[in-house]
Design an enzyme around this catalytic site. Structure first.
Site, PDB file in Angstrom:
ATOM      1  CD  GLU A 181      -3.022  -0.989   2.291  1.00 51.79           C
ATOM      2  OE1 GLU A 181      -2.971  -0.017   3.052  1.00 51.79           O
ATOM      3  OE2 GLU A 181      -3.935  -1.815   2.296  1.00 51.79           O
ATOM      4  CD  GLU A 392      -3.449  -5.722   4.156  1.00 48.04           C
ATOM      5  OE1 GLU A 392      -4.292  -4.902   4.597  1.00 48.04           O
ATOM      6  OE2 GLU A 392      -2.222  -5.555   4.232  1.00 48.04           O
TER       7      GLU A 392
END
Ligand code: FCB
Length: 487
Positions: A181, A392
């Site tokens: 991320e 995720e």
């Protein structure tokens, strides 16, 4: 599972024909080093930006830190045994840079590498594939003091560190993720300042984003050089962005946020260019003078897979008129993002994030499973034919231990809905090859400390007891059947 008194998991699997996933589908769970390991000063580890940040008053709820976390450093045997009981065939974890290369420069630290060697060997011994993430937000503190991600040299430091880890673990780890991320590292770390290192400067956030991607590209090259067999990817967090209405101003707000949240990373990584409208939107913030010739080609180094983290959707509206400012929708959205010291949307600070009134998780994030189908289809249809992985997906809810059990039906329903969405995406032609639940166990949720629980396994932080929740038992059954019941 380890609670022998448990009745069978919620009966959603007990009727109807199964919704099967493709053979060989990876069923995993994910964690990150700073969120679970603890042992912050053991085995030669030195501080990262998250140690400094969490030890700074007012940065993390309750003054919580990752000093002890889930004490996974000392409990890796027990934790891998729990993964094996779940039936996971893959486990996504991250390496703490400060543990394996203290201070972020110089030779590898044998004690640090040894911890990861033991972890990987334990996983392999249980038939669980290790999926190693090199950077999940924990920059060594001295590198921040030398300029952090806004400084170009940090990208080169990251490639050096990558080479050390590839050399040490590449004989037993096949699946590598460079960054987790980068949007959060850049725009929460250097823009809004709600994440480490807590700087609040839009131009620095944009530079940080670029240098993170440059570091990624250099790391891909370092991995390929050291380990030609490695399967290499990157993990981005993506959101569908929807305008609150059809009004042109709302549609433009959605375009701007989509450019900053998604295309800022997808386009350089998978197309080798920043989109023109993003450059125009950021004109007042930066002239992109930090981008050098050749950077975009490095950033777009070929990959073997793409990891996508998906949690929710952004619904946005044009800047409020003075009369609307500070209204309830706006306040709700501010709470959803944490109370922002500054904006994480440089150049688009005044776009409003609105809530539609649909159910939310304990993070105040709207639950939107169809958004996962949209996201996966978009990446596949607009960007790449590479295999995709959900690296995720999960939800925080308030958990209660009752008679030694945690019946987390809301979390279970969240997983169920999102796995149905993942299955629908496969049906629509997306080459989705695996799903990693966030998270294996409750852990240090960054600026929220231990107040938000995302785990399938409950952690009692006083005793470090682990209790698999209902969602864990349910997930074990999904894995065993490689599928879900049809609804
Ligand atoms: C993601 C992070 C992960 C965790 C989840 C809830 O943004 O990658 O570490 O905090 O959100």
């Amino acid at each position: 599972m380890s609670n022998p008194a448990s009745p069978p998991a919620v009966g959603v699997l007990d009727h109807g024909p199964a919704l099967r996933f493709p053979p060989g589908f990876r069923w995993g769970a994910a964690t990150a080093a700073y969120q679970i390991e603890g042992a912050a000063a053991e085995g030669g580890r030195t501080p990262s930006i998250w140690d400094t940040f969490s030890h700074t008053a007012g940065r993390v709820v309750g003054g919580h830190t990752g000093d002890v976390a889930c004490d996974h450093y000392h409990r890796l045997g027990e934790d891998v045994a729990l993964m094996a009981e779940l039936g996971l065939n893959a486990y996504r974890f991250s390496v703490s840079w400060s543990r394996v290369q203290p201070g972020g420069a110089g030779p590898a630290n044998p004690a640090g590498l040894d911890f990861y060697r033991r972890l990987v060997d334990e996983l392999l011994g249980h038939g669980i594939e290790p999926w190693l993430t090199l950077y999940h937000w924990d920059l060594p503190q001295p590198l921040e003091e030398a300029g952090g991600w806004p400084a170009r040299d940090t990208a080169a430091r990251f490639a050096d560190y990558t080479a050390l880890v590839a050399e040490a673990l590449g004989d037993r780890v096949r699946h590598w993720t460079t960054l987790n991320e980068p949007w959060c590292s850049a725009f929460l770390g250097y823009g809004s300042g709600v994440h480490a290192p807590g700087r609040t400067d839009g131009a620095e956030a944009v530079r940080a984003g670029h240098h993170l991607m440059l570091g990624h590209g250099l790391a891909v090259q370092a991995l390929r050089a050291a380990r030609p067999q490695a399967e290499v990817g990157v993990t981005v967090n993506l959101y569908p962005v929807t305008p609150a209405s059809d009004a042109p101003a709302d549609r433009d707000a959605a375009r701007r946020i989509d450019a900053l949240a998604n295309q800022f990373f997808l386009d350089p990584l998978l197309r080798g260019a920043y989109p023109a409208d993003l450059l125009a939107d950021l004109r007042e913030v930066t002239d992109f003078g930090h981008v050098r010739d050749g950077d975009l080609a490095t950033i777009a180094s070929p990959l073997d897979l793409v990891g996508i983290n998906y949690y929710s959707r952004h619904v946005v509206a044009a800047p409020a008129s003075p009369a609307e400012q500070g209204g309830p929708a706006e306040q709700g959205a501010a709470a959803a993002q944490g109370v922002l010291a500054a904006s994480c949307w440089p150049g688009s600070e005044d776009v409003r994030f609105v809530h539609r009134g649909v159910p939310v998780t304990d993070m105040n994030w709207e639950i939107d499973a169809p958004g996962l189908v949209e996201t996966l289809r978009r990446v596949h249809e607009e960007y790449t034919d590479l295999p995709l992985y959900v690296t995720e997906n999960g939800s925080a809810f308030v958990d209660e231990v009752v008679d030694g059990r945690v019946d987390d039906i809301d979390r279970l329903a969240y997983f169920d809905a999102h796995l149905r969405a993942a299955h629908a995406a496969i049906g629509a032609g997306v080459p989705l090859a695996g799903y990693f639940a966030w998270s294996l166990m409750d852990n240090f949720e960054w600026a929220w400390g231990y107040t938000k629980r995302f785990g399938m396994i409950y952690v009692d932080y006083d005793s470090q007891t682990r209790i698999p929740k209902s969602s864990a038992r349910w997930y074990a059954e999904v894995i065993r059947r490689n599928g879900l019941a049809a609804q």
